[in-house]
Design a protein around this motif. Sequence first.
Motif, PDB file in Angstrom:
ATOM      1  N   ARG A 165       0.838  -1.214   0.000  1.00  0.00           N
ATOM      2  CA  ARG A 165       0.000   0.000   0.000  1.00  0.00           C
ATOM      3  C   ARG A 165       0.869   1.260   0.000  1.00  0.00           C
ATOM      4  NH1 ARG A 165      -5.381  -0.890   1.031  1.00  0.00           N
ATOM      5  NH2 ARG A 165      -5.912  -3.014   1.716  1.00  0.00           N
ATOM      6  N   GLU A 166       1.919   1.248   0.817  1.00  0.00           N
ATOM      7  CA  GLU A 166       2.823   2.399   0.867  1.00  0.00           C
ATOM      8  C   GLU A 166       3.474   2.631  -0.494  1.00  0.00           C
ATOM      9  OE1 GLU A 166       5.538   1.595   3.972  1.00  0.00           O
ATOM     10  OE2 GLU A 166       4.116   2.030   5.596  1.00  0.00           O
ATOM     11  N   LEU A 167       3.873   1.548  -1.153  1.00  0.00           N
ATOM     12  CA  LEU A 167       4.475   1.666  -2.471  1.00  0.00           C
ATOM     13  C   LEU A 167       3.499   2.250  -3.483  1.00  0.00           C
ATOM     14  CD1 LEU A 167       6.907   1.110  -4.307  1.00  0.00           C
ATOM     15  CD2 LEU A 167       6.017  -1.204  -4.632  1.00  0.00           C
ATOM     16  N   PHE A 168       2.250   1.798  -3.344  1.00  0.00           N
ATOM     17  CA  PHE A 168       1.207   2.280  -4.260  1.00  0.00           C
ATOM     18  C   PHE A 168       0.986   3.781  -4.101  1.00  0.00           C
ATOM     19  CE2 PHE A 168      -3.322   2.984  -5.240  1.00  0.00           C
ATOM     20  CZ  PHE A 168      -3.307   2.651  -6.588  1.00  0.00           C
ATOM     21  N   VAL A 169       0.963   4.272  -2.887  1.00  0.00           N
ATOM     22  CA  VAL A 169       0.778   5.708  -2.623  1.00  0.00           C
ATOM     23  C   VAL A 169       1.942   6.503  -3.203  1.00  0.00           C
ATOM     24  CG1 VAL A 169       0.665   7.447  -0.804  1.00  0.00           C
ATOM     25  CG2 VAL A 169      -0.643   5.318  -0.584  1.00  0.00           C
ATOM     26  N   ILE A 170       3.171   5.957  -3.019  1.00  0.00           N
ATOM     27  CA  ILE A 170       4.353   6.636  -3.560  1.00  0.00           C
ATOM     28  C   ILE A 170       4.277   6.748  -5.073  1.00  0.00           C
ATOM     29  CG2 ILE A 170       6.854   6.435  -3.869  1.00  0.00           C
ATOM     30  CD1 ILE A 170       6.929   5.163  -1.062  1.00  0.00           C
ATOM     31  N   VAL A 171       3.804   5.656  -5.702  1.00  0.00           N
ATOM     32  CA  VAL A 171       3.668   5.673  -7.172  1.00  0.00           C
ATOM     33  C   VAL A 171       2.682   6.734  -7.602  1.00  0.00           C
ATOM     34  CG1 VAL A 171       2.847   4.343  -9.152  1.00  0.00           C
ATOM     35  CG2 VAL A 171       4.378   3.296  -7.477  1.00  0.00           C
ATOM     36  N   LEU A 172       1.549   6.849  -6.865  1.00  0.00           N
ATOM     37  CA  LEU A 172       0.536   7.856  -7.215  1.00  0.00           C
ATOM     38  C   LEU A 172       1.087   9.272  -7.062  1.00  0.00           C
ATOM     39  CD1 LEU A 172      -2.717   6.376  -5.667  1.00  0.00           C
ATOM     40  CD2 LEU A 172      -2.055   6.450  -8.061  1.00  0.00           C
ATOM     41  N   GLY A 205      -6.434  -3.871  -8.466  1.00  0.00           N
ATOM     42  CA  GLY A 205      -6.741  -5.274  -8.782  1.00  0.00           C
ATOM     43  C   GLY A 205      -5.560  -6.178  -8.506  1.00  0.00           C
ATOM     44  N   LYS A 206      -4.381  -5.717  -8.943  1.00  0.00           N
ATOM     45  CA  LYS A 206      -3.180  -6.509  -8.673  1.00  0.00           C
ATOM     46  C   LYS A 206      -2.932  -6.625  -7.173  1.00  0.00           C
ATOM     47  CE  LYS A 206      -0.859  -5.337 -13.026  1.00  0.00           C
ATOM     48  NZ  LYS A 206       0.323  -4.681 -13.644  1.00  0.00           N
ATOM     49  N   LEU A 207      -3.183  -5.474  -6.483  1.00  0.00           N
ATOM     50  CA  LEU A 207      -2.984  -5.494  -5.038  1.00  0.00           C
ATOM     51  C   LEU A 207      -3.923  -6.487  -4.362  1.00  0.00           C
ATOM     52  CD1 LEU A 207      -1.622  -4.287  -2.541  1.00  0.00           C
ATOM     53  CD2 LEU A 207      -3.381  -2.516  -2.524  1.00  0.00           C
ATOM     54  N   GLU A 208      -5.173  -6.543  -4.839  1.00  0.00           N
ATOM     55  CA  GLU A 208      -6.145  -7.489  -4.269  1.00  0.00           C
ATOM     56  C   GLU A 208      -5.722  -8.937  -4.508  1.00  0.00           C
ATOM     57  OE1 GLU A 208     -10.955  -8.409  -4.492  1.00  0.00           O
ATOM     58  OE2 GLU A 208     -10.059  -6.786  -5.675  1.00  0.00           O
ATOM     59  N   VAL A 209      -5.216  -9.139  -5.754  1.00  0.00           N
ATOM     60  CA  VAL A 209      -4.742 -10.506  -6.074  1.00  0.00           C
ATOM     61  C   VAL A 209      -3.569 -10.891  -5.173  1.00  0.00           C
ATOM     62  CG1 VAL A 209      -3.661 -11.925  -7.847  1.00  0.00           C
ATOM     63  CG2 VAL A 209      -5.579 -10.431  -8.438  1.00  0.00           C
ATOM     64  N   MET A 210      -2.670  -9.915  -4.978  1.00  0.00           N
ATOM     65  CA  MET A 210      -1.502 -10.180  -4.138  1.00  0.00           C
ATOM     66  C   MET A 210      -1.917 -10.436  -2.686  1.00  0.00           C
ATOM     67  SD  MET A 210       1.253  -7.464  -5.700  1.00  0.00           S
ATOM     68  CE  MET A 210       2.556  -8.025  -4.631  1.00  0.00           C
ATOM     69  N   GLU A 211      -2.938  -9.660  -2.222  1.00  0.00           N
ATOM     70  CA  GLU A 211      -3.432  -9.885  -0.863  1.00  0.00           C
ATOM     71  C   GLU A 211      -4.023 -11.296  -0.718  1.00  0.00           C
ATOM     72  OE1 GLU A 211      -6.154  -6.783   0.008  1.00  0.00           O
ATOM     73  OE2 GLU A 211      -4.599  -5.362   0.643  1.00  0.00           O
ATOM     74  N   HIS A 215      -1.286 -13.633  -0.646  1.00  0.00           N
ATOM     75  CA  HIS A 215      -0.627 -13.550   0.657  1.00  0.00           C
ATOM     76  C   HIS A 215      -1.422 -14.283   1.739  1.00  0.00           C
ATOM     77  CE1 HIS A 215       1.640 -11.915   3.995  1.00  0.00           C
ATOM     78  NE2 HIS A 215       0.492 -11.460   4.526  1.00  0.00           N
ATOM     79  N   ASN A 216      -2.758 -14.059   1.729  1.00  0.00           N
ATOM     80  CA  ASN A 216      -3.602 -14.757   2.703  1.00  0.00           C
ATOM     81  C   ASN A 216      -3.534 -16.273   2.520  1.00  0.00           C
ATOM     82  OD1 ASN A 216      -4.438 -12.336   3.830  1.00  0.00           O
ATOM     83  ND2 ASN A 216      -6.204 -12.153   2.435  1.00  0.00           N
ATOM     84  N   SER A 217      -3.515 -16.690   1.238  1.00  0.00           N
ATOM     85  CA  SER A 217      -3.413 -18.129   0.965  1.00  0.00           C
ATOM     86  C   SER A 217      -2.093 -18.695   1.487  1.00  0.00           C
ATOM     87  CB  SER A 217      -3.541 -18.378  -0.529  1.00  0.00           C
ATOM     88  OG  SER A 217      -3.357 -19.738  -0.841  1.00  0.00           O
ATOM     89  N   VAL A 218      -1.018 -17.913   1.251  1.00  0.00           N
ATOM     90  CA  VAL A 218       0.295 -18.353   1.738  1.00  0.00           C
ATOM     91  C   VAL A 218       0.311 -18.417   3.259  1.00  0.00           C
ATOM     92  CG1 VAL A 218       2.721 -17.699   1.905  1.00  0.00           C
ATOM     93  CG2 VAL A 218       1.545 -17.558  -0.297  1.00  0.00           C
ATOM     94  N   GLU A 219      -0.304 -17.384   3.898  1.00  0.00           N
ATOM     95  CA  GLU A 219      -0.353 -17.401   5.364  1.00  0.00           C
ATOM     96  C   GLU A 219      -1.135 -18.606   5.869  1.00  0.00           C
ATOM     97  OE1 GLU A 219      -1.969 -13.711   6.678  1.00  0.00           O
ATOM     98  OE2 GLU A 219       0.013 -12.773   6.880  1.00  0.00           O
ATOM     99  N   THR A 220      -2.254 -18.913   5.185  1.00  0.00           N
ATOM    100  CA  THR A 220      -3.052 -20.082   5.579  1.00  0.00           C
ATOM    101  C   THR A 220      -2.238 -21.372   5.443  1.00  0.00           C
ATOM    102  OG1 THR A 220      -5.071 -18.984   4.886  1.00  0.00           O
ATOM    103  CG2 THR A 220      -5.161 -21.381   5.156  1.00  0.00           C
ATOM    104  N   LYS A 221      -1.524 -21.473   4.302  1.00  0.00           N
ATOM    105  CA  LYS A 221      -0.689 -22.652   4.084  1.00  0.00           C
ATOM    106  C   LYS A 221       0.419 -22.750   5.140  1.00  0.00           C
ATOM    107  CE  LYS A 221      -1.452 -23.069  -0.886  1.00  0.00           C
ATOM    108  NZ  LYS A 221      -0.829 -23.037  -2.232  1.00  0.00           N
TER     109      LYS A 221
END
Length: 263
Positions: free
Chosen positions: A8-15, A55-61, A64-70
């Motif tokens: 999220r921080e990276l995204f704000v910097i890009v904007l 959208g990419k951020l949502e996919v990454m989240e 990430h959640n899937s990885v955390e679950t695993k």
Amino acid sequence: MYFCKRVRELFVIVLVIESSLCDVNEPRCYSRFDYDKKMMEKLVRTEIKMEELLGKLEVMEKRHNSVETKVDNSVKEIHDLGKRHNSVETELDYSKAAVETFENMTKSDIGGLEKSIEMTDQRLDALFTNNTESKLQSPVAFFARLSTSFTSSAGQTLVFDSVTTDVGGGYNPGTGVFTAPADGLYVFSITVMVYMTTSATSAQFILKKNNNTVMWLYASETDSVYETASGTGILSLEVGDTVHVTNRESGRYIYSEYTFFSV
């Protein structure tokens, strides 16, 4: 969660950078309308990029959640495996103790069996030796009776002078004494018939081994009749041991036809 925060921080910097670039590289416009139009197009493109980034951020989240679950599941599985490992180690310790106990019991049982087999072998050897020796030894047996009736004296040796059987040469018909020609067990049988009277109502006879009393024979009757005293004895004799029968009282009339001594 830390990863999402950084994204999220990276995204704000890009904007922010993109907005700055928009200010620096503003399009050249010839009128206010043209400027507004181009700025609008630029805002639209920016929104499209933002949606793509979101959208990419949502996919990454989601990833990430899937990885955390695993990871959580893996941690749980590792924890369960640790418990199973501890349980297996405990069972293994119990199994080792049981195996050790069984080995000790087996060693004890084998030792007992070996000792029993050894004792059995010794007994078989002794039986074989005794059987071989008994086969090599000549048999010993005799049967003798009185040839004539007589009136006894106290302590008199009964001389069974009429010999029917004498194997081994152990019996002396002149003295009434049997002398063992070999070591072994001997079965002696004695029968003495006595005539009873009112003055002699009982009679006693003694089987002696080496002049030691080993068996008594007794007959008793108050009427004037014949009574028989008899008995059987088993004696363990060594070479040279003697056996004979004596009369205890005097004045007893001993009838010859039914009086005998045998082994």
